[in-house]
Design a protein around this motif. Structure first.
Motif, PDB file in Angstrom:
ATOM      1  N   GLU A 190       0.652  -1.308   0.057  1.00  0.00           N
ATOM      2  CA  GLU A 190       0.035   0.017   0.043  1.00  0.00           C
ATOM      3  C   GLU A 190       0.809   1.524  -0.050  1.00  0.00           C
ATOM      4  N   ASN A 191       1.955   1.374   0.762  1.00  0.00           N
ATOM      5  CA  ASN A 191       2.818   2.623   1.127  1.00  0.00           C
ATOM      6  C   ASN A 191       4.077   2.481   0.370  1.00  0.00           C
ATOM      7  N   GLY A 192       4.645   1.251   0.210  1.00  0.00           N
ATOM      8  CA  GLY A 192       6.060   1.337  -0.472  1.00  0.00           C
ATOM      9  C   GLY A 192       7.146   0.692   0.653  1.00  0.00           C
ATOM     10  N   PRO A 193       8.447   0.507   0.090  1.00  0.00           N
ATOM     11  CA  PRO A 193       9.451   0.300   0.817  1.00  0.00           C
ATOM     12  C   PRO A 193       9.416   0.504   2.168  1.00  0.00           C
ATOM     13  N   VAL A 194       9.988  -0.361   3.033  1.00  0.00           N
ATOM     14  CA  VAL A 194      10.000  -0.271   4.494  1.00  0.00           C
ATOM     15  C   VAL A 194      11.615  -0.330   4.855  1.00  0.00           C
ATOM     16  N   GLN A 195      11.985   0.279   6.095  1.00  0.00           N
ATOM     17  CA  GLN A 195      13.049   0.085   6.544  1.00  0.00           C
ATOM     18  C   GLN A 195      13.225  -1.189   7.592  1.00  0.00           C
ATOM     19  N   ALA A 196      14.252  -1.974   7.801  1.00  0.00           N
ATOM     20  CA  ALA A 196      14.429  -2.794   8.734  1.00  0.00           C
ATOM     21  C   ALA A 196      15.847  -2.881   9.251  1.00  0.00           C
ATOM     22  N   ILE A 197      15.953  -3.274  10.364  1.00  0.00           N
ATOM     23  CA  ILE A 197      17.242  -3.697  11.106  1.00  0.00           C
ATOM     24  C   ILE A 197      17.441  -5.179  11.418  1.00  0.00           C
ATOM     25  N   MET A 198      18.506  -5.697  10.935  1.00  0.00           N
ATOM     26  CA  MET A 198      18.940  -6.997  10.736  1.00  0.00           C
ATOM     27  C   MET A 198      20.219  -7.321  11.689  1.00  0.00           C
ATOM     28  N   THR A 199      20.456  -8.464  11.803  1.00  0.00           N
ATOM     29  CA  THR A 199      21.846  -8.930  12.664  1.00  0.00           C
ATOM     30  C   THR A 199      22.763  -9.465  11.509  1.00  0.00           C
ATOM     31  N   VAL A 200      23.999  -9.035  11.451  1.00  0.00           N
ATOM     32  CA  VAL A 200      24.789  -9.639  10.325  1.00  0.00           C
ATOM     33  C   VAL A 200      25.970 -10.242  11.077  1.00  0.00           C
ATOM     34  N   HIS A 201      25.997 -11.569  10.483  1.00  0.00           N
ATOM     35  CA  HIS A 201      26.884 -12.391  10.790  1.00  0.00           C
ATOM     36  C   HIS A 201      27.884 -12.695   9.708  1.00  0.00           C
ATOM     37  N   GLU A 202      29.139 -13.521   9.998  1.00  0.00           N
ATOM     38  CA  GLU A 202      30.324 -13.156   9.061  1.00  0.00           C
ATOM     39  C   GLU A 202      30.179 -13.745   7.668  1.00  0.00           C
ATOM     40  N   ASP A 203      28.959 -14.768   7.618  1.00  0.00           N
ATOM     41  CA  ASP A 203      28.901 -15.374   6.140  1.00  0.00           C
ATOM     42  C   ASP A 203      27.918 -14.470   5.496  1.00  0.00           C
ATOM     43  N   PHE A 204      27.243 -13.590   6.020  1.00  0.00           N
ATOM     44  CA  PHE A 204      26.393 -12.596   5.166  1.00  0.00           C
ATOM     45  C   PHE A 204      27.418 -11.729   4.269  1.00  0.00           C
ATOM     46  N   PHE A 205      28.466 -11.419   4.392  1.00  0.00           N
ATOM     47  CA  PHE A 205      29.360 -10.797   3.582  1.00  0.00           C
ATOM     48  C   PHE A 205      29.597 -11.557   2.386  1.00  0.00           C
ATOM     49  N   LEU A 206      29.741 -12.564   2.334  1.00  0.00           N
ATOM     50  CA  LEU A 206      29.871 -13.504   1.328  1.00  0.00           C
ATOM     51  C   LEU A 206      28.566 -13.676   0.305  1.00  0.00           C
ATOM     52  N   TYR A 207      27.516 -13.466   0.417  1.00  0.00           N
ATOM     53  CA  TYR A 207      26.352 -13.829  -0.250  1.00  0.00           C
ATOM     54  C   TYR A 207      26.243 -13.393  -1.551  1.00  0.00           C
ATOM     55  N   LYS A 208      25.921 -14.288  -2.360  1.00  0.00           N
ATOM     56  CA  LYS A 208      26.013 -14.168  -3.825  1.00  0.00           C
ATOM     57  C   LYS A 208      24.675 -14.322  -4.336  1.00  0.00           C
ATOM     58  N   HIS A 252      22.534  -3.887  11.221  1.00  0.00           N
ATOM     59  CA  HIS A 252      22.752  -3.286   9.966  1.00  0.00           C
ATOM     60  C   HIS A 252      21.497  -2.903   9.381  1.00  0.00           C
ATOM     61  N   SER A 253      21.075  -1.750   8.719  1.00  0.00           N
ATOM     62  CA  SER A 253      19.807  -1.488   8.385  1.00  0.00           C
ATOM     63  C   SER A 253      19.643  -1.411   6.736  1.00  0.00           C
ATOM     64  N   VAL A 254      18.584  -1.937   6.262  1.00  0.00           N
ATOM     65  CA  VAL A 254      18.208  -2.171   4.988  1.00  0.00           C
ATOM     66  C   VAL A 254      16.937  -1.812   4.688  1.00  0.00           C
ATOM     67  N   LYS A 255      16.538  -2.025   3.388  1.00  0.00           N
ATOM     68  CA  LYS A 255      15.461  -1.610   2.915  1.00  0.00           C
ATOM     69  C   LYS A 255      14.687  -2.714   2.060  1.00  0.00           C
ATOM     70  N   ILE A 256      13.379  -3.243   2.721  1.00  0.00           N
ATOM     71  CA  ILE A 256      12.751  -4.238   2.137  1.00  0.00           C
ATOM     72  C   ILE A 256      11.844  -3.763   0.912  1.00  0.00           C
ATOM     73  N   VAL A 257      11.774  -4.230  -0.046  1.00  0.00           N
ATOM     74  CA  VAL A 257      11.248  -3.930  -1.190  1.00  0.00           C
ATOM     75  C   VAL A 257      10.196  -4.747  -1.766  1.00  0.00           C
ATOM     76  N   GLY A 258       9.878  -6.034  -1.271  1.00  0.00           N
ATOM     77  CA  GLY A 258       9.176  -6.994  -1.736  1.00  0.00           C
ATOM     78  C   GLY A 258       9.188  -8.449  -1.349  1.00  0.00           C
ATOM     79  N   TRP A 259       8.686  -9.279  -1.949  1.00  0.00           N
ATOM     80  CA  TRP A 259       8.457 -10.706  -1.435  1.00  0.00           C
ATOM     81  C   TRP A 259       8.390 -11.814  -2.318  1.00  0.00           C
ATOM     82  N   GLY A 260       8.519 -12.773  -2.208  1.00  0.00           N
ATOM     83  CA  GLY A 260       8.287 -13.895  -3.149  1.00  0.00           C
ATOM     84  C   GLY A 260       8.295 -15.389  -2.486  1.00  0.00           C
TER      85      GLY A 260
END
Length: 478
Positions: A384-402, A419-427
């Motif tokens: 209804e209103n668009g992307p939202v902001q989220a705070i998440m916990t980052v572990h060492e393996d997340f830096f390697l995500y492809k 770490h804070s990020v922007k959620i834009v959708g789902w699937g």
């Protein structure tokens, strides 16, 4: 008898020589300028600016005199081994290979790194077997030379390499572990992370402070989603609002995800809520440089403080105030000032730092609100209103995500940061098993992950990503 003219010429020559020597040595010793003439031709090739190669030995300098945080030029000692100065401050370990001016025992005393002997191979039988040196990976290294292996320094001493033992941000064995396992996602080796320690990754690539108790106690704005409400299996904001959703930027080694995620969510919502009248991206640099109350720029910040700034002061566009950061993370002072009129609207009083951009319009949003930590509530807000902001916990393996659907692998390193990020959708995917995911924009550039995005397990609060969801109303007319 000596003439007076001759005596005057002698005095002039004496004074000239004195000043010549004075300024010459002043230039050598100021600003950490080291006497490079004490080194061999090979060593001088490694010299850059004011930093020179230093050899390691067992002498105790930092052990006797202590260590200093960050850069402190007074935290130095005379290094008899090289007839020059060495340092025990944290800054000395930031230079690239060949420009190390740490004292010999810096790594053990100041960083707590045990020097580990790695196995070496004798030099090849080409007549050099009687020479002191090390042979590794098909290359021969002279005695007392230094090489860098990923994030660690190795020093050749008496046919053996002695190396620091930092945990690196890029760990080939961890990449292999993930890619050969059944985790639902793949890892990769990123050149922008190569050579960084894991500590540096947490310190420079994240930057959002943990949410305060007052932020966590914020009242939730619920949609009261009906149990009968049906959602599409796949939704992404850019499909519903073409040209309104902004692509990920790269924060580089600036710990300011708090600024990048806030500016990006606000920019998307300004475009959506103004029905396309304002579609420019907003400036994270404006937040980093100008939002300084209880914020720390490239050393971290709070998202509630960022939203407060957006409400009271507003942000100019990214084109007006582009992101700039040099390799030394130098703090950049604020280049935009403003005043607020009687209606609460902010107006910039200076032109854009980017002189090629004319509009210094300040975009403002309403106070932020919290969306319930409920999968369906978050989906309704997104739709209804668009992307939202989220705070998440980052572990060492997340830096390697492809690619794939990220889920923490539970690796041995237990350190984590926020770490804070922007959620834009789902699937959702139905094969090999049904799995739901969020589509999330990161701030590490488009060369990381899936063109700057990542997918993460949905509905299970993976890495705490559903714990705190923030939105704001950013309605701006014409």
């Amino acid at each position: 008898m000596v003439s007076r003219d001759f005596l005057k010429m002698g005095r002039v020559f004496y004074i000239y020589s004195f000043f010549l020597i004075f300024f010459h040595f002043g230039d050598i010793f100021c600003d950490r300028r080291l006497m490079v003439n004490l080194y061999s031709v090979e060593e001088n090739k490694l010299l850059k600016a004011t930093r020179a190669k230093r050899s390691l030995d067992g002498e105790r300098y930092c052990t006797r005199n202590g260590c200093c945080d960050s850069r402190n030029d007074d935290c130095s000692l005379f290094y008899f081994g090289k007839n020059t100065t060495c340092y025990c401050d944290a800054f000395c370990d930031q230079a690239p290979l060949g420009h190390v001016d740490c004292c010999p025992d810096f790594w053990i005393t100041c960083t707590g790194q045990n020097l580990v002997e790695s196995s070496t191979t004798s030099p090849p039988s080409t007549g050099t077997s009687d020479k002191m040196g090390c042979y590794k990976d098909g290359s021969y290294y002279e005695d007392k030379s230094i090489r860098k292996e990923n994030c660690n320094y190795c020093y050749c001493s008496q046919n053996k390499f002695i190396c620091t033992n930092h945990t690196c941000l890029i760990q080939p064995e961890l990449i292999h572990f993930i890619n050969t396992g059944d985790y639902g996602w793949k890892a990769d080796n990123y050149s922008q992370f190569w050579g960084m320690t894991l500590r540096e990754g947490f310190e420079y690539r994240l930057g959002t402070k943990p949410p305060t108790p007052s932020l966590l106690s914020m009242n939730e704005m619920t949609h009261r989603v009906s149990p009968d409400e049906e959602f599409p299996q796949f939704f992404i904001s850019s499909y519903k609002w073409p040209d309104y959703i902004h692509r990920p930027l790269d924060q580089k080694n600036c710990a300011a995800s708090w600024a990048f995620s806030t500016a990006s969510v606000a920019a998307d919502r300004v475009a959506i809520h103004s029905q396309g009248h304002h579609t420019l991206n907003l400036s994270p640099q404006d937040l980093i440089s100008c939002n300084v109350h209880n914020q720390y720029g490239c050393r971290g910040g709070h998202i509630d403080g960022a939203w407060w700034f957006l409400r009271k002061r507003g942000l100019v566009s990214h084109q007006c105030y582009p992101y700039e950061m040099d390799e030394n993370n130098v703090y950049r002072t604020c280049n935009i000032s403003s005043f607020t009129d009687k209606h609460g609207k902010s107006h910039a009083t200076e032109p854009c730092p980017n002189r090629l951009e004319d509009s210094n319009y300040l975009y403002q949003c309403s106070p932020p609100y919290r969306i319930p930590s409920n999968e369906r509530e978050i989906m309704m807000e997104l739709m209804e209103n668009g992307p939202v902001q989220a705070i998440m916990t980052v572990h060492e393996d997340f830096f390697l995500y492809k690619s794939g659907i990220y889920k923490y692998t539970g690796t041995r390193e237990k350190k984590s940061e926020t770490h804070s990020v922007k959620i834009v959708g789902w699937g959702a995917l139905r094969r090999p098993i049904y799995q739901k995911f969020w589509i999330v924009a990161n701030s590490w550039g488009t060369k990381w992950g899936e063109n700057g995005y990542f997918r993460i397990v949905r509905g299970e609060n993976e890495c705490g990503i559903e714990r705190l969801i923030i939105g704001a109303w950013c309605h701006i007319t014409g």
